[in-house]
Each structure stands twice: as C-alpha cells, then as structure tokens.
Design an enzyme around this catalytic site. Structure first.
Site, PDB file in Angstrom:
ATOM      1  N   HIS A 287      38.896  61.593 -68.895  1.00 44.64           N
ATOM      2  CA  HIS A 287      39.841  62.672 -69.230  1.00 44.64           C
ATOM      3  C   HIS A 287      41.029  62.124 -70.001  1.00 44.64           C
ATOM      4  CE1 HIS A 287      43.050  62.175 -66.123  1.00 44.64           C
ATOM      5  NE2 HIS A 287      42.092  61.747 -65.339  1.00 44.64           N
ATOM      6  N   ASP A 299      45.647  56.350 -65.616  1.00 48.45           N
ATOM      7  CA  ASP A 299      45.022  57.654 -65.296  1.00 48.45           C
ATOM      8  C   ASP A 299      45.258  58.655 -66.406  1.00 48.45           C
ATOM      9  OD1 ASP A 299      43.897  59.832 -64.096  1.00 48.45           O
ATOM     10  OD2 ASP A 299      45.488  60.103 -62.619  1.00 48.45           O
ATOM     11  N   GLU A 331      41.851  67.890 -66.838  1.00 47.02           N
ATOM     12  CA  GLU A 331      41.233  67.367 -65.611  1.00 47.02           C
ATOM     13  C   GLU A 331      42.230  67.423 -64.468  1.00 47.02           C
ATOM     14  OE1 GLU A 331      40.293  64.257 -62.548  1.00 47.02           O
ATOM     15  OE2 GLU A 331      42.070  64.517 -63.772  1.00 47.02           O
ATOM     16  N   GLU A 332      43.475  67.078 -64.798  1.00 54.64           N
ATOM     17  CA  GLU A 332      44.520  66.981 -63.767  1.00 54.64           C
ATOM     18  C   GLU A 332      44.834  68.342 -63.143  1.00 54.64           C
ATOM     19  OE1 GLU A 332      45.359  64.363 -62.540  1.00 54.64           O
ATOM     20  OE2 GLU A 332      45.349  62.722 -64.000  1.00 54.64           O
ATOM     21  N   ASP A 360      37.222  57.219 -64.692  1.00 58.42           N
ATOM     22  CA  ASP A 360      38.558  57.760 -64.456  1.00 58.42           C
ATOM     23  C   ASP A 360      39.359  56.753 -63.636  1.00 58.42           C
ATOM     24  OD1 ASP A 360      40.775  59.295 -64.083  1.00 58.42           O
ATOM     25  OD2 ASP A 360      39.778  60.915 -63.009  1.00 58.42           O
ATOM     26  N   HIS A 460      50.171  58.947 -61.049  1.00 60.21           N
ATOM     27  CA  HIS A 460      50.810  60.232 -61.365  1.00 60.21           C
ATOM     28  C   HIS A 460      52.329  60.123 -61.478  1.00 60.21           C
ATOM     29  CE1 HIS A 460      47.255  63.124 -60.366  1.00 60.21           C
ATOM     30  NE2 HIS A 460      46.963  62.232 -61.286  1.00 60.21           N
TER      31      HIS A 460
HETATM   32 ZN   LIG Z   1      42.312  60.862 -63.543  1.00 62.14          ZN
END
Ligand SMILES: [Zn+2]
Length: 522
Positions: A287, A299, A331-332, A360, A460
């Site tokens: 992603h 990520d 995706e998130e 991922d 994140h």
């Molecule tokens: Zn991810």
C-alpha cells in the site's frame, strides 16, 4: 546481507541480457518444490536494497514537500502515485490508475476540552500526529466545531459493570428520551459501535458527544476511536477517569475539534508486465498510502519501494507467467483500495490471478522476519489461507533457511491487503517485520533487537521516516520478494490445486525440450 554483498556484478540488466535469460531461467522440468535455478539466482541478486532505498528517499522527499505525509486523498499520495507510475512506464509496464471514492478524514489541529464549571480544568489533548496520548482524543470522522454546553449523562453504568459491554450507553434512540437538545452527550463505551452512539446523539440534537472508556480492567485508557463514516457533530473519545470525573456533577464544558471529514477520490496503481501467460497472473502488492500522522516510510513505503524495485528489474524479462504489481491506496482506512480492486474485477479476470503476495512493513527497526502463516501451522488466530498459501509460506521459509536466518509466522489476521484476496480463495502469502506489537524474548533471541519494545516504535507516527528503517531487514526482505517474484514468474507449477491439475500443459512444456513458454509456437 548476502543480497547486498553481491551487488554490482549483475546490477544492470541490459535488454540483450534480458532476452538471453529465459532459456536458462525456465526449469528443465516442473519441480515439486520450486526454487530458483542459477540464472534465476543471478537475476534475483541483481535486485538490491540500494535501489529500494532510492525509492524510499523519493517518498520521504514527497512527504516533506506535502505537509509531512502521503495519506490517501492528499497531495502527498498523488505525488507518490505519479512517481510510481512514471517509474513503471519507463520499465515497460502497462499501467492502470484505478480511481475510487472514500471518506477522507484529517485532524488539522489539536483538539480542546475544558470544564468551565464546576472546578475549571483543562484536559490533556492527544495531538493529531498521535505522538502522545492525552486524556481525550478526537475520534476519526468526527465533525469540526467549537461548542460550550451542559454535559448530560446518557444511560451510564457507574461504577462499571463486572464485564465488558455491561453498558449500552447511547446504543438505542430511547436512551436519549430525556435529552435536552443543545446539550453535550456524555456516553460510555459498550455493546454497539461508537458511530451508533454518535449518530443517536446527533439525532437527539446533541451539540457534541464525548464517549469514555467503560471502566473494567483493560478498558480504562483514552479511547482512540474511529467512527468509520462522517458524523457532523464533534465526537471525542476519553479515558474512563475523565468520564467518571465529568459524570459526577453537572458540568459545563467547552470543546473544539478542527477536522476535515468529506468524500474524496484516490487511486490504486496497477502494472502489468507485457510478458507471460495472461491466464496465469502472479500478483504482488503493497500500500502506497501513509497515515496522516507521518510520511509512512516503513508503513508502507518499504513494501512499496521494494515492489517497485523488483518490478523495474523485471519489466523487460520474458517470464512464463504474467507479473502484475499493485500499489493500493486507502489501506490505512480499512483495505479500501484492494477491496475496490477485488470487488470490481470481473470474475473471469479474478480467476486468472493464481496467487497474491503482500508486503506491508518490511524494514522495522526492531524487526522480526515474519511470514504469513499460510498453513495455520502456528495454530493461532485466523485459519489457514486458501490452498496453495501453505506452499507460498514454504518458499519464503526456504529462502530464510538458506541464509541461515531465523523466521517465524504471522497470522492472516486481515490487517493488510491480502484480506480481500484470501476472501475470494486466491492463495496468498507475504512478509512482515512487525508494527506496534511487542517483540518477545524468544524473538529477540532469534533476531536480535530489544524484547519488550515494539517492532516499529514509530508505527503510524511522524517519526516513520527514512531513519526508521533497518537496513538488514530491508535487504533480506528485498531478496525474499525478488526470489518469490522470479520463482513464481517462471514456474510451471504454481501454488494451489488448479495449476497442479493442468497435467497436459506440463507434459507439453516438458516434451518440447527448450520449453520457452510464451514464445513457443505449439
Ligand atoms: Zn501498512
């Protein structure tokens, strides 16, 4: 380590070399246990971490120029998409950009919550980048606004009941029977989704809603909730302690949220090789969107960049099976891009996808080499993947075994883009070096690093930059991705039952001697 140490010798794959490769790249006979042959190994070894890091740097530069992130629906994601598309076109791929709409959310500035009476007090906020967790947070898809009003308790269970969901606060419209429009609803976690509570509060005329954690052990921390769809009024999540304090006396509060919550369009990028059997598609994906809080370099810049480097190296290589690569968006926000792709692809085209490989997060600083548990040998969590997923897991295991590098399994828990593929029965596999989970002592013995700490301490967050990449993890996983793509690109024995049953194809290929699938005349 092996991957980087050999770089140089076969780094540049010229057109001439590419055309000379297939004769030796195709195995002499179908193998029960496909592994790369010598020529394939050479091709694999030409795909190295420096090429991946070049793409990671480009993604970091894009994030820096676009407010620090590459989230779906933002200029940072659009620039990432354009970067990937231009590289793929240069490498010879047929590139499709697939648009789809989704609910966009962004918190523009830190929220405010203060009690103005009795006993004025300002509560500690959670900043939009999630770098710290305060006493309250803005729920994703909250409306934007500034409100001062009287708090009104809605069907609270205080002290909390003995078990989770003893509270059904706000789950029924009848909970709001005595609610005064214009007041702020004070709600408790339990029984139904946050969005149900928020929508019921909105329908009852609440000016805003505060949902606090329920109060049992493990349900006391600040709620970092996601409503999943836009709600007009401000909606905050709070800790149990804050909820209990606010509920104890009739309070007047002043609160403010600063958000964008609206429908936007974003795009998946799909690249098809010009080579190979169009009825046997070997698909890989990562992603390309980050979370709004940061640049998303591990990520999933890491999976995106490695997939791009592999695609670039193979664009002019005539494989037996058709290679397809995907860079998913949103995706998130719940696997939205991969779900859109699988849901809108005609069944006949879906049937041509023989396997899906997902990458991922492959460079976590406190990494573990995790392979998706295709056969459920770990016997935890979700069941095995579709038949053939077990074979994909074994191929990756063999790769790490050959390097004498330990590895372990990771459950098909639906947290990444393989989800829609396994749901439709396509064999799947992939790699993962860990996210916010905590490294075990066992894993620290196997991989080094620090037990008791997250695999990715910047998961994140704004600190998920190019500094948040472990070079060894990135290099070994790049080799693993190259290996899987090349092996499955050339094998006549794809994982899963349907290709193994195609005995006639196999026999024809074997008896042809120089079995040049895709170029053979008969
Ligand atoms: Zn991810």
């Amino acid at each position: 380590m092996r991957i980087t140490s050999r770089r140089g010798a076969y780094r540049v794959l010229t057109m001439a070399a590419a055309l000379a490769l297939p004769l030796s790249l195709v195995p002499a006979a179908a193998q029960a246990d496909p592994g790369p042959n010598t020529a394939q190994k050479r091709l694999i070894d030409s795909i190295t971490a420096p090429a991946v890091k070049k793409h990671l740097q480009a993604l970091q530069t894009i994030a820096n120029a676009n407010g620090g992130n590459r989230a779906a629906g933002t200029s940072g994601h659009a620039a990432s998409r354009d970067y990937v598309v231009s590289k793929l076109k240069k490498a010879g791929y047929t590139v499709t950009v697939q648009p789809f709409d989704f609910a966009f959310f962004e918190e523009k500035s830190t929220a405010l919550l203060e009690r103005t009476s009795p006993n004025p007090r300002v509560f500690a906020p959670t900043p939009p980048d999630g770098s710290s967790v305060g006493e309250f947070s803005t729920m994703s898809y909250s409306g934007s606004g500034e409100v001062t009003g009287t708090l009104q308790n809605v069907d609270l269970v205080l002290p909390p009941g003995p078990t989770p969901s003893s509270s059904s606060s706000g789950c029924e419209a009848s909970d709001f029977a005595g609610f005064t429009p214009g007041n702020i609803a004070l709600l408790q976690r339990g029984t139904c989704n946050f969005v149900v509570k928020a929508q019921n509060a909105q329908a009852a005329g609440a000016a805003a809603a505060i949902i606090f954690n329920e109060g049992q052990p493990g349900r006391t921390e600040t709620l970092l909730g996601n409503l999943g769809e836009p709600v007009s009024i401000p909606v905050l999540g709070a800790s149990f302690a804050v909820g209990q304090e606010l509920a104890s006396a009739t309070s007047v509060v002043h609160l403010k949220t600063d958000t964008i919550s609206e429908i936007r369009t974003t795009h998946n990028v799909i690249a098809d090789s010009k080579w190979g059997d169009p009825n046997k598609v070997v698909m890989s994906g990562a992603h390309l969107d980050s979370v709004p809080a940061g640049p998303g370099i591990n990520d999933d810049g890491s999976g995106s960049a490695a997939t791009l480097a592999v695609a670039e190296a193979l664009g002019k290589v005539p494989t037996r099976n058709k290679l397809r690569f995907a860079w998913w968006s949103a995706e998130e926000l719940g696997l939205l891009g991969s779900t859109e792709y699988v849901d809108t692809l005609p069944a006949a085209d879906l049937a041509k996808i023989k396997l899906y490989l997902n990458y991922d997060m492959i460079g976590s600083t406190n990494y573990a080499f995790k392979i998706y548990d295709g056969d459920n040998s770990d016997a935890v969590g979700s069941p095995a993947g579709p038949p053939g997923s077990d074979e994909i897991e074994k191929l990756f295991e063999k790769y790490f075994d050959t390097l004498r590098q330990g590895h372990n399994g990771t459950d098909f828990d639906g947290r990444s883009d393989y989800g829609p593929f396994i749901a439709t029965g396509i064999p799947a596999g992939g790699l993962f070096t860990g996210a916010e989970g905590i490294k075990t002592a066992e894993e620290a013995a196997l991989f080094g690093g620090t037990a008791g700490e997250p695999y990715d301490p910047c998961y994140h967050q704004a600190c998920d930059t190019t500094a948040n990449i472990n070079d060894k993890a990135l290099a070994l996983n790049t080799g693993a991705i190259a290996t899987a793509t090349v092996v499955y690109g050339f094998t006549s024995d794809l994982p899963g039952p349907d290709t193994r049953a195609a005995a006639t194809t196999k026999r024809a290929v074997t008896s042809a001697g120089a079995d040049l699938q895709g170029r053979s005349k008969g």
